[in-house]
Scaffold this motif. Structure first.
Motif, PDB file in Angstrom:
ATOM      1  N   ASP A 168      44.999  89.473  64.809  1.00 49.86           N
ATOM      2  CA  ASP A 168      45.395  88.090  64.514  1.00 49.86           C
ATOM      3  C   ASP A 168      45.787  87.864  63.051  1.00 49.86           C
ATOM      4  N   ALA A 218      48.693  85.420  62.594  1.00 52.72           N
ATOM      5  CA  ALA A 218      48.334  84.067  63.030  1.00 52.72           C
ATOM      6  C   ALA A 218      47.345  83.425  62.060  1.00 52.72           C
ATOM      7  N   ASP A 258      44.749  75.867  66.406  1.00 54.94           N
ATOM      8  CA  ASP A 258      45.423  77.137  66.110  1.00 54.94           C
ATOM      9  C   ASP A 258      46.844  77.212  66.660  1.00 54.94           C
ATOM     10  N   GLY A 294      49.790  79.053  64.364  1.00 56.82           N
ATOM     11  CA  GLY A 294      49.675  80.506  64.280  1.00 56.82           C
ATOM     12  C   GLY A 294      49.802  81.178  65.630  1.00 56.82           C
ATOM     13  N   ASP A 295      49.255  80.559  66.678  1.00 56.57           N
ATOM     14  CA  ASP A 295      49.322  81.137  68.026  1.00 56.57           C
ATOM     15  C   ASP A 295      50.763  81.220  68.524  1.00 56.57           C
TER      16      ASP A 295
END
Length: 306
Positions: A68, A71, A210, A213-214
């Motif tokens: 991640d 993200a 989120d 970023g996701d």
């Protein structure tokens, strides 16, 4: 400088989450012992089970950050540790080390208690957390459900420790039929069920914060797919379902728990009512909902110690 690096390594493992895991499993131990005063099991082996579970959870957090990085650079730039304070290479080495140690503990416990359970449990959780981080978290709801189920597995994993001691009649291998029916242990199963629902709501709530970023890494979450309004409705439905389930089993809990335990559980459910109120407000209240969901879980788990 060295102190900052140590803090970075600790932060990478999500110490607050690990404390909750440890507190949950110790709570199951103390509750189980209080329900069975004559029970005599090696506490050191149980500590090893807690250590293995904590190491797997910590490694799961690390591998999640590993996949991640892009993200997190958008969602939480000031809190990102991997690739900034700790290199990706070092993070992956820690991930492998933690999992290897957890597997060794699982092998030792399985060998000592003559069962494949502990090594199988650890292997499954390690693979599940990797699979979640690598692939499943990008799928609609499936990743949320897996993390919620793994959260509910924690108190059950602690309870399963009592299944493999031949000296203990209720959970002995010679009589496993009583595993799901023994009075005094139903509470742990109820608690695990509530933890699953509570954490499912929290995971979906986290997805709201989120979104930016996701979207960058191709995550298909409920907020991205259906928008904020419908996501709030899904979270509200889960919390209402949890409240309804609590009302449904209240009579059984009343017979099994003491007044203080029942009061604590009622307070935990009451926090969900506050969350439902916040969900009806603007988006800036979502961050508070995420924290309150964790608080509600912590309050409910504290009933194990009363």
């Amino acid at each position: 400088m060295a102190g900052n690096l140590i803090i970075s390594y600790l932060s990478l493992t999500r110490p607050l989450n690990l404390i909750i895991i440890i507190a949950t499993m110790l709570g199951v131990w103390f509750y189980s012992i209080s329900e069975n005063p004559t029970l005599s099991l090696p506490f050191l082996d149980f500590i090893l089970l807690i250590l293995a579970t904590s190491l797997i959870a910590a490694s799961g957090n690390i591998i999640n950050d590993y996949y991640d990085i892009h993200a997190d650079a958008i969602n939480k730039p000031t809190k990102q540790i991997l690739s900034k304070s700790v290199s990706k290479k070092m993070g992956f080495k820690i991930y492998l080390s933690f999992n290897s140690f957890a597997m060794l503990i699982g092998f030792y416990l399985s060998l000592k208690y003559q069962t494949f359970w502990f090594i199988t449990l650890n292997t499954f959780c390690i693979f599940a957390l990797w699979f979640y981080s690598y692939y499943l978290k990008k799928s609609l709801l499936l990743g949320n459900m897996l993390i919620a189920l793994l959260t509910g597995l924690i108190p059950l994993a602690a309870l399963s420790y009592f299944a493999f001691d031949p000296k203990f009649g209720i959970y002995a291998l010679q009589d496993t039929s009583n595993w799901f029916t023994s009075d005094g242990f139903n509470f742990v199963f109820y608690l695990a069920s509530f933890a699953i629902l509570q954490n499912l709501a929290r995971e979906i709530c986290k997805d709201i914060n989120d979104v930016d970023g996701d979207q960058l890494i191709g995550v298909v979450s409920i907020p991205i797919s259906y928008g904020l309004g419908k996501t709030k409705s899904v979270i509200s439905f889960i919390l209402i379902l949890e409240i309804v389930c609590f009302i449904f089993v209240f009579k059984q809990l009343y017979l099994e728990l003491n007044f203080l335990q029942l009061t604590i559980l009622s307070v935990a459910i009451g926090v969900n009512l506050i969350i439902l109120f916040f969900l009806s407000k603007k988006r800036d209240m979502i961050k508070s909902c995420e924290g309150l969901l964790k608080l509600s879980m912590f309050i409910g788990l504290s009933a194990l110690y009363l």
